[in-house]
Write a protein that holds these residues in place. Sequence first.
Motif, PDB file in Angstrom:
ATOM      1  N   GLU A 146       0.843  -1.183   0.000  1.00 45.53           N
ATOM      2  CA  GLU A 146       0.000   0.000   0.000  1.00 45.53           C
ATOM      3  C   GLU A 146       0.883   1.239   0.000  1.00 45.53           C
ATOM      4  O   GLU A 146       2.042   1.188   0.434  1.00 45.53           O
ATOM      5  N   ILE A 147       0.366   2.339  -0.494  1.00 46.56           N
ATOM      6  CA  ILE A 147       1.163   3.558  -0.595  1.00 46.56           C
ATOM      7  C   ILE A 147       1.045   4.369   0.692  1.00 46.56           C
ATOM      8  O   ILE A 147      -0.041   4.539   1.242  1.00 46.56           O
ATOM      9  N   HIS A 148       2.180   4.847   1.175  1.00 44.77           N
ATOM     10  CA  HIS A 148       2.259   5.756   2.320  1.00 44.77           C
ATOM     11  C   HIS A 148       2.891   7.057   1.836  1.00 44.77           C
ATOM     12  O   HIS A 148       3.986   7.053   1.272  1.00 44.77           O
ATOM     13  N   LEU A 149       2.212   8.156   2.093  1.00 42.21           N
ATOM     14  CA  LEU A 149       2.594   9.435   1.505  1.00 42.21           C
ATOM     15  C   LEU A 149       3.991   9.894   1.897  1.00 42.21           C
ATOM     16  O   LEU A 149       4.719  10.469   1.083  1.00 42.21           O
ATOM     17  N   GLU A 150       4.405   9.633   3.145  1.00 49.32           N
ATOM     18  CA  GLU A 150       5.618  10.261   3.670  1.00 49.32           C
ATOM     19  C   GLU A 150       6.856  10.011   2.807  1.00 49.32           C
ATOM     20  O   GLU A 150       7.623  10.927   2.518  1.00 49.32           O
ATOM     21  N   SER A 151       7.065   8.765   2.405  1.00 54.23           N
ATOM     22  CA  SER A 151       8.259   8.448   1.606  1.00 54.23           C
ATOM     23  C   SER A 151       8.223   9.115   0.237  1.00 54.23           C
ATOM     24  O   SER A 151       9.260   9.496  -0.315  1.00 54.23           O
ATOM     25  N   GLN A 152       7.030   9.266  -0.316  1.00 52.14           N
ATOM     26  CA  GLN A 152       6.896   9.751  -1.691  1.00 52.14           C
ATOM     27  C   GLN A 152       7.235  11.246  -1.800  1.00 52.14           C
ATOM     28  O   GLN A 152       7.785  11.695  -2.806  1.00 52.14           O
ATOM     29  N   ILE A 153       6.894  11.997  -0.758  1.00 52.99           N
ATOM     30  CA  ILE A 153       7.071  13.454  -0.797  1.00 52.99           C
ATOM     31  C   ILE A 153       8.505  13.831  -1.107  1.00 52.99           C
ATOM     32  O   ILE A 153       8.799  14.606  -2.013  1.00 52.99           O
TER      33      ILE A 153
ATOM     34  N   LEU B  84     -11.584  15.935   1.822  1.00 55.02           N
ATOM     35  CA  LEU B  84     -10.695  16.987   2.318  1.00 55.02           C
ATOM     36  C   LEU B  84      -9.350  16.833   1.602  1.00 55.02           C
ATOM     37  O   LEU B  84      -9.317  16.512   0.434  1.00 55.02           O
ATOM     38  N   GLY B  85      -8.248  17.075   2.299  1.00 52.85           N
ATOM     39  CA  GLY B  85      -6.942  16.883   1.696  1.00 52.85           C
ATOM     40  C   GLY B  85      -6.629  15.411   1.503  1.00 52.85           C
ATOM     41  O   GLY B  85      -7.384  14.526   1.922  1.00 52.85           O
ATOM     42  N   MET B  86      -5.502  15.135   0.890  1.00 54.54           N
ATOM     43  CA  MET B  86      -5.122  13.755   0.601  1.00 54.54           C
ATOM     44  C   MET B  86      -4.883  12.959   1.885  1.00 54.54           C
ATOM     45  O   MET B  86      -4.449  13.512   2.898  1.00 54.54           O
ATOM     46  N   SER B  87      -5.174  11.669   1.825  1.00 54.29           N
ATOM     47  CA  SER B  87      -4.932  10.780   2.958  1.00 54.29           C
ATOM     48  C   SER B  87      -3.453  10.428   3.035  1.00 54.29           C
ATOM     49  O   SER B  87      -2.734  10.474   2.035  1.00 54.29           O
ATOM     50  N   ILE B  88      -3.007  10.037   4.217  1.00 50.52           N
ATOM     51  CA  ILE B  88      -1.600   9.732   4.397  1.00 50.52           C
ATOM     52  C   ILE B  88      -1.249   8.332   3.907  1.00 50.52           C
ATOM     53  O   ILE B  88      -0.088   8.029   3.654  1.00 50.52           O
ATOM     54  N   SER B  89      -2.237   7.471   3.741  1.00 50.91           N
ATOM     55  CA  SER B  89      -1.963   6.117   3.254  1.00 50.91           C
ATOM     56  C   SER B  89      -3.229   5.520   2.665  1.00 50.91           C
ATOM     57  O   SER B  89      -4.337   5.980   2.931  1.00 50.91           O
ATOM     58  N   SER B  90      -3.038   4.476   1.885  1.00 49.42           N
ATOM     59  CA  SER B  90      -4.179   3.748   1.312  1.00 49.42           C
ATOM     60  C   SER B  90      -4.555   2.542   2.146  1.00 49.42           C
ATOM     61  O   SER B  90      -5.528   1.857   1.842  1.00 49.42           O
ATOM     62  N   THR B  91      -3.795   2.269   3.198  1.00 52.88           N
ATOM     63  CA  THR B  91      -4.095   1.124   4.052  1.00 52.88           C
ATOM     64  C   THR B  91      -5.204   1.483   5.031  1.00 52.88           C
ATOM     65  O   THR B  91      -5.181   2.548   5.644  1.00 52.88           O
ATOM     66  N   LEU B  92      -6.183   0.611   5.166  1.00 53.35           N
ATOM     67  CA  LEU B  92      -7.342   0.892   6.010  1.00 53.35           C
ATOM     68  C   LEU B  92      -7.649  -0.275   6.941  1.00 53.35           C
ATOM     69  O   LEU B  92      -8.786  -0.495   7.330  1.00 53.35           O
ATOM     70  N   GLU B  93      -6.619  -1.023   7.299  1.00 53.81           N
ATOM     71  CA  GLU B  93      -6.833  -2.226   8.097  1.00 53.81           C
ATOM     72  C   GLU B  93      -7.063  -1.916   9.571  1.00 53.81           C
ATOM     73  O   GLU B  93      -7.770  -2.639  10.265  1.00 53.81           O
ATOM     74  N   GLY B  94      -6.460  -0.840  10.057  1.00 51.30           N
ATOM     75  CA  GLY B  94      -6.451  -0.601  11.485  1.00 51.30           C
ATOM     76  C   GLY B  94      -5.281  -1.337  12.122  1.00 51.30           C
ATOM     77  O   GLY B  94      -4.939  -2.442  11.713  1.00 51.30           O
ATOM     78  N   LYS B  95      -4.655  -0.711  13.098  1.00 48.84           N
ATOM     79  CA  LYS B  95      -3.496  -1.305  13.762  1.00 48.84           C
ATOM     80  C   LYS B  95      -3.710  -1.328  15.271  1.00 48.84           C
ATOM     81  O   LYS B  95      -4.824  -1.150  15.754  1.00 48.84           O
ATOM     82  N   MET B  96      -2.622  -1.485  16.004  1.00 46.27           N
ATOM     83  CA  MET B  96      -2.697  -1.640  17.456  1.00 46.27           C
ATOM     84  C   MET B  96      -3.458  -0.499  18.127  1.00 46.27           C
ATOM     85  O   MET B  96      -4.310  -0.717  18.973  1.00 46.27           O
ATOM     86  N   PHE B  97      -3.159   0.737  17.744  1.00 48.59           N
ATOM     87  CA  PHE B  97      -3.743   1.884  18.422  1.00 48.59           C
ATOM     88  C   PHE B  97      -4.580   2.756  17.483  1.00 48.59           C
ATOM     89  O   PHE B  97      -4.968   3.853  17.858  1.00 48.59           O
TER      90      PHE B  97
ATOM     91  N   GLU C 296      -8.328   6.646  10.172  1.00 47.14           N
ATOM     92  CA  GLU C 296      -7.955   7.641  11.172  1.00 47.14           C
ATOM     93  C   GLU C 296      -6.446   7.620  11.409  1.00 47.14           C
ATOM     94  O   GLU C 296      -5.800   6.600  11.244  1.00 47.14           O
ATOM     95  N   GLN C 297      -5.930   8.761  11.779  1.00 49.87           N
ATOM     96  CA  GLN C 297      -4.504   8.920  12.086  1.00 49.87           C
ATOM     97  C   GLN C 297      -3.624   8.280  10.998  1.00 49.87           C
ATOM     98  O   GLN C 297      -3.766   8.580   9.829  1.00 49.87           O
ATOM     99  N   GLU C 298      -2.721   7.365  11.383  1.00 48.95           N
ATOM    100  CA  GLU C 298      -1.793   6.799  10.407  1.00 48.95           C
ATOM    101  C   GLU C 298      -2.467   5.854   9.420  1.00 48.95           C
ATOM    102  O   GLU C 298      -1.914   5.563   8.350  1.00 48.95           O
ATOM    103  N   GLU C 299      -3.652   5.373   9.763  1.00 45.10           N
ATOM    104  CA  GLU C 299      -4.358   4.415   8.902  1.00 45.10           C
ATOM    105  C   GLU C 299      -5.344   5.133   7.976  1.00 45.10           C
ATOM    106  O   GLU C 299      -6.561   4.940   8.057  1.00 45.10           O
ATOM    107  N   GLY C 300      -4.818   5.969   7.118  1.00 48.02           N
ATOM    108  CA  GLY C 300      -5.668   6.650   6.141  1.00 48.02           C
ATOM    109  C   GLY C 300      -6.234   7.961   6.608  1.00 48.02           C
ATOM    110  O   GLY C 300      -7.162   8.487   5.974  1.00 48.02           O
ATOM    111  N   GLY C 301      -5.715   8.512   7.709  1.00 48.79           N
ATOM    112  CA  GLY C 301      -6.125   9.842   8.139  1.00 48.79           C
ATOM    113  C   GLY C 301      -5.529  10.924   7.245  1.00 48.79           C
ATOM    114  O   GLY C 301      -4.805  10.646   6.286  1.00 48.79           O
TER     115      GLY C 301
END
Length: 349
Positions: A230-237, A268-281, A286-291
């Motif tokens: 899945e794509i995560h925005l941070e590395s791409q920038i 709204l603005g672009m999401s930070i990732s395309s992953t929407l699985e949800g993680k530990m927290f 939301e937040q790191e999971e597609g926020g």
Amino acid sequence: VPQGSSYLYVNGGNGATRDLAAFVQSLIYYKPELAREILEFIMRSQEPSGRLFYDLEGYGYRYLVPYRPSDLDLWFINALTEYIFATRDFDFLDLEVPFYPKEKGESGTVYEHLLRSFRHLVKDVGIGKHGLVKLKFHDWNDEMVYLVCGPHLVDILLTARGGGSTMNTAMAIEILPRFAELAQMRGDKKSAEQALGWVDKLMPAMRAQWRGRYFNRAYSALGQEYGRDEIHLESQIWALLSGKIMSEDQTQILINEIKTKLIEPSVLGMSISSTLEGKMFTKPGEQEEGGIWLAMNGPAIVALSRYNPELAWMEFKKNSLAWHGETYPRIWFGIWGGPDSWNSTASAR
């Protein structure tokens, strides 16, 4: 310039250094004297080793937990070099600023503080086994070690020493050539060559993280790869900002991937990732999971503007509070201000 929100008004915290450095980059063009003051504040909390503080708490205490983020040097170097080149305030480099704690009596010029931050990056953060700048505990994302390792405690502990950050690596490739240029202007040929040598060393490792349509995000110490599927925005920038890592074809593929996976699904603005699985927290969307994180969307817009100005301008408008107010007129936060991260349409909230 405090971060505000729950950080200041609930936790009593003021930081982190990466956020203060980002504030500097905006203030350079509006109130350069305030940008300079924040840079001096950052340096007054720098240890002689070059280590920068995470945040301040209460009445001026540095963060007391032994927290070791890996990205703070990069944000500081980025902000200081941009300040110098934008304002031409070269005299600032010779200002004497104490190291922390000032009671020990050690000080150095602004340029010496910059050098120690660079040396801390090279020596204390360093490069891991994947050829990437180490993740340590954590990079920009304060949960990255948990995200890449999951619930595996041994891997979490080992990753704090040996994990790798694709984001940090792309940042170093983009930022260090400007540090080298400044060092060259100061007659510091040795530091300039060392910085460019580091970039040359990182470049093949960074290119090896290309996953066909985007770059991955990080590795744990035991080899778990985060961001492969899945794509995560941070590395791409930072890869886009650098302009040196990808071919023209790869650049267009990446921009299209950002557009279709992160921009178009969001009201709204672009999401930070395309992953929407949800993680530990974190819940899906939301937040790191597609926020939606303005701290990353800002530099992402700058990067997009170099390749697709129309897309960047539309994205700029969608990140504004005016847009948020029109989209969600009955929600008061988002009109005057807001948190780190908005929930995307993938969130139940």
